[in-house]
Design a protein around this motif. Structure first.
Motif, PDB file in Angstrom:
ATOM      1  N   VAL A 139      -0.803   3.213   7.645  1.00 40.09           N
ATOM      2  CA  VAL A 139      -0.350   4.477   8.233  1.00 40.09           C
ATOM      3  C   VAL A 139       0.937   4.967   7.575  1.00 40.09           C
ATOM      4  N   VAL A 140       1.476   4.213   6.624  1.00 39.75           N
ATOM      5  CA  VAL A 140       2.764   4.537   5.998  1.00 39.75           C
ATOM      6  C   VAL A 140       2.515   5.120   4.612  1.00 39.75           C
ATOM      7  N   ALA A 141       3.020   6.323   4.369  1.00 46.29           N
ATOM      8  CA  ALA A 141       2.849   6.943   3.055  1.00 46.29           C
ATOM      9  C   ALA A 141       3.851   6.410   2.047  1.00 46.29           C
ATOM     10  N   ALA A 142       5.105   6.253   2.483  1.00 43.22           N
ATOM     11  CA  ALA A 142       6.142   5.813   1.549  1.00 43.22           C
ATOM     12  C   ALA A 142       7.240   5.077   2.291  1.00 43.22           C
ATOM     13  N   VAL A 143       7.851   4.122   1.589  1.00 49.78           N
ATOM     14  CA  VAL A 143       8.949   3.318   2.104  1.00 49.78           C
ATOM     15  C   VAL A 143      10.158   3.499   1.200  1.00 49.78           C
ATOM     16  N   VAL A 144      11.322   3.609   1.816  1.00 47.34           N
ATOM     17  CA  VAL A 144      12.581   3.730   1.087  1.00 47.34           C
ATOM     18  C   VAL A 144      13.519   2.636   1.570  1.00 47.34           C
ATOM     19  N   VAL A 145      14.052   1.841   0.669  1.00 46.12           N
ATOM     20  CA  VAL A 145      15.087   0.873   1.048  1.00 46.12           C
ATOM     21  C   VAL A 145      16.411   1.617   1.105  1.00 46.12           C
ATOM     22  N   CYS A 146      17.001   1.649   2.287  1.00 43.95           N
ATOM     23  CA  CYS A 146      18.232   2.424   2.495  1.00 43.95           C
ATOM     24  C   CYS A 146      19.109   1.683   3.493  1.00 43.95           C
ATOM     25  N   ARG A 147      19.962   0.815   2.986  1.00 47.37           N
ATOM     26  CA  ARG A 147      20.859   0.059   3.859  1.00 47.37           C
ATOM     27  C   ARG A 147      21.839   1.001   4.559  1.00 47.37           C
ATOM     28  N   GLY A 148      21.993   0.781   5.856  1.00 52.15           N
ATOM     29  CA  GLY A 148      22.863   1.659   6.626  1.00 52.15           C
ATOM     30  C   GLY A 148      22.278   3.028   6.872  1.00 52.15           C
ATOM     31  N   SER A 193       0.818  -1.203   0.000  1.00 51.55           N
ATOM     32  CA  SER A 193       0.000   0.000   0.000  1.00 51.55           C
ATOM     33  C   SER A 193       0.850   1.251   0.000  1.00 51.55           C
ATOM     34  N   ALA A 194       1.928   1.239   0.760  1.00 51.40           N
ATOM     35  CA  ALA A 194       2.820   2.390   0.785  1.00 51.40           C
ATOM     36  C   ALA A 194       3.629   2.444  -0.505  1.00 51.40           C
ATOM     37  N   ALA A 195       3.866   3.644  -0.995  1.00 49.99           N
ATOM     38  CA  ALA A 195       4.691   3.807  -2.188  1.00 49.99           C
ATOM     39  C   ALA A 195       6.134   3.430  -1.874  1.00 49.99           C
ATOM     40  N   VAL A 196       6.807   2.810  -2.828  1.00 48.21           N
ATOM     41  CA  VAL A 196       8.233   2.519  -2.703  1.00 48.21           C
ATOM     42  C   VAL A 196       8.980   3.531  -3.559  1.00 48.21           C
ATOM     43  N   LEU A 197       9.737   4.400  -2.899  1.00 47.03           N
ATOM     44  CA  LEU A 197      10.397   5.508  -3.570  1.00 47.03           C
ATOM     45  C   LEU A 197      11.888   5.507  -3.268  1.00 47.03           C
ATOM     46  N   THR A 198      12.642   6.277  -4.032  1.00 43.12           N
ATOM     47  CA  THR A 198      14.001   6.588  -3.623  1.00 43.12           C
ATOM     48  C   THR A 198      13.924   7.620  -2.505  1.00 43.12           C
ATOM     49  N   LEU A 199      15.010   7.760  -1.772  1.00 41.97           N
ATOM     50  CA  LEU A 199      15.007   8.725  -0.685  1.00 41.97           C
ATOM     51  C   LEU A 199      14.848  10.139  -1.231  1.00 41.97           C
ATOM     52  N   ALA A 200      15.504  10.442  -2.327  1.00 42.08           N
ATOM     53  CA  ALA A 200      15.371  11.770  -2.924  1.00 42.08           C
ATOM     54  C   ALA A 200      13.927  12.049  -3.320  1.00 42.08           C
ATOM     55  N   GLU A 201      13.262  11.054  -3.902  1.00 39.81           N
ATOM     56  CA  GLU A 201      11.863  11.233  -4.285  1.00 39.81           C
ATOM     57  C   GLU A 201      10.965  11.454  -3.074  1.00 39.81           C
ATOM     58  N   ALA A 202      11.196  10.678  -2.014  1.00 40.08           N
ATOM     59  CA  ALA A 202      10.357  10.781  -0.821  1.00 40.08           C
ATOM     60  C   ALA A 202      10.477  12.157  -0.173  1.00 40.08           C
ATOM     61  N   ILE A 203      11.701  12.653  -0.041  1.00 37.91           N
ATOM     62  CA  ILE A 203      11.895  13.966   0.584  1.00 37.91           C
ATOM     63  C   ILE A 203      11.336  15.064  -0.311  1.00 37.91           C
ATOM     64  N   GLU A 204      11.584  14.974  -1.606  1.00 35.86           N
ATOM     65  CA  GLU A 204      11.083  15.998  -2.527  1.00 35.86           C
ATOM     66  C   GLU A 204       9.556  16.068  -2.489  1.00 35.86           C
ATOM     67  N   HIS A 205       8.905  14.906  -2.412  1.00 38.73           N
ATOM     68  CA  HIS A 205       7.449  14.869  -2.507  1.00 38.73           C
ATOM     69  C   HIS A 205       6.771  15.226  -1.190  1.00 38.73           C
ATOM     70  N   TYR A 206       7.356  14.812  -0.053  1.00 38.16           N
ATOM     71  CA  TYR A 206       6.631  14.898   1.212  1.00 38.16           C
ATOM     72  C   TYR A 206       7.154  15.946   2.198  1.00 38.16           C
ATOM     73  N   VAL A 207       8.379  16.430   2.038  1.00 45.31           N
ATOM     74  CA  VAL A 207       8.929  17.381   3.003  1.00 45.31           C
ATOM     75  C   VAL A 207       9.053  18.748   2.334  1.00 45.31           C
ATOM     76  N   ALA A 208       8.202  19.672   2.766  1.00 48.25           N
ATOM     77  CA  ALA A 208       8.174  21.012   2.180  1.00 48.25           C
ATOM     78  C   ALA A 208       8.835  22.014   3.114  1.00 48.25           C
ATOM     79  N   ASP A 209       9.299  23.113   2.553  1.00 45.17           N
ATOM     80  CA  ASP A 209       9.789  24.209   3.375  1.00 45.17           C
ATOM     81  C   ASP A 209       8.700  24.602   4.374  1.00 45.17           C
ATOM     82  N   GLY A 210       9.110  24.874   5.617  1.00 47.53           N
ATOM     83  CA  GLY A 210       8.165  25.295   6.636  1.00 47.53           C
ATOM     84  C   GLY A 210       7.458  24.174   7.362  1.00 47.53           C
ATOM     85  N   ALA A 211       7.707  22.931   6.995  1.00 48.04           N
ATOM     86  CA  ALA A 211       7.014  21.797   7.608  1.00 48.04           C
ATOM     87  C   ALA A 211       7.534  21.537   9.013  1.00 48.04           C
TER      88      ALA A 211
END
Length: 284
Positions: free
Chosen positions: A218-227, A2-20
């Motif tokens: 409850v999860v909008a997006a998942v990023v596979v990020c080892r380490g 159900s949660a989108a599988v994105l790159t980390l760059a995509e997840a931050i660009e899409h979900y984290v806005a200035d002022g958040a």
């Protein structure tokens, strides 16, 4: 899933806005360093940072000018000393002024719990008899309608975005977190949007004894990020790099040295894999 599988760059660009308002939670381990670095790379500004125990990643975000406000309980380089970039922002307004909303651990926990329950405030017996309420107008008192007892009250925390790091996510999008939990569950459920970086995606989660499982809805997006929690640790995956924490004290003491390190190792790398490779090359 159900949660989108994105790159980390995509997840931050899409979900984290200035002022958040954002909470990068993790208590001694599973601290989402990779996500914090990507926020720095994307040069987010005017953020309200929230965390029970801000340490190195918030020191870096504050020093790079990402934050206008910090809601927290205890901030430092654990086992080493102060956060020099946090202190510089508070004491000298560099690189910009930083508003503080300081609480105890219990106050932060009550605020996250209230946010998760969608209540307007949290109640606790803490603070009474201390001087912190005199310095923080967000700490107030309420009278119990049943006993008449005077209790401390704090406004609920509902971050626009909570970011967690986890050991595993299954293909349905359910998240398993093992080890010390801190406020991870409460911060996740209190948020408008939950992003999770994880060591791996698996077909089936292991038994959840002494762990929590956040359901996929409850999860909008998942990023596979080892380490993705390095230099903190991820129980069962890798250890804490204590030498990094000690070394950070020297890196962060002076503005020029801090900026040079961040320019080389964070702004000068494309992603977390390149960040880790750069550290290994520098140590060789």
């Amino acid at each position: 899933m159900s949660a989108a599988v994105l790159t980390l760059a995509e997840a931050i660009e899409h979900y984290v806005a200035d002022g958040a308002s954002i909470a990068l939670e993790g208590f001694t381990h599973l601290i989402p360093f990779a996500a914090g670095h990507e926020i720095i790379r994307q040069r987010r500004r005017e953020l309200h940072l929230i965390r029970m125990t801000p340490d190195l990643i918030y020191d870096q975000m504050i020093g790079m000018g990402c934050a206008r406000k910090l809601t927290f309980s205890w901030g430092g380089n654990p086992g080493v000393g102060s956060l020099h970039r946090l202190r510089d922002a508070v004491e000298h307004q560099w690189p910009r002024p930083l508003e503080l909303d300081e609480h105890s651990h219990a106050g932060m926990a009550a605020a996250f719990c209230a946010g998760a329950a969608r209540l307007p405030f949290g109640v606790l017996r803490g603070y009474l008899g201390t001087d912190l309420p005199a310095h923080n107008p967000n700490i107030r008192t309420v009278q119990c309608p049943f006993t008449g007892e005077s209790l401390a009250a704090v406004p609920a925390l509902n971050p626009d975005v909570t970011i967690l790091h986890a050991q595993r996510v299954d293909r349905a999008g359910n998240v398993a977190i093992h080890g010390i939990l801190g406020a991870a569950r409460e911060a996740a459920l209190a948020a408008t949007t939950l992003l999770v970086t994880a060591e791996e995606i698996v077909d089936e989660l292991p038994p959840a004894m002494n762990a929590i499982v956040l359901p996929h809805w409850v999860v909008a997006a998942v990023v596979v990020c080892r380490g993705g929690a390095y230099p903190s640790y991820a129980q069962g995956c890798y250890a804490r790099d204590n030498a990094f924490y000690r070394h950070w004290d020297a890196i962060a003491r002076e503005r020029a040295g801090f900026l040079a390190w961040m320019d080389e190792h964070v702004l000068g790398t494309t992603d977390h894999r390149a960040f880790l490779a750069g550290l290994q090359q520098a140590a060789a």
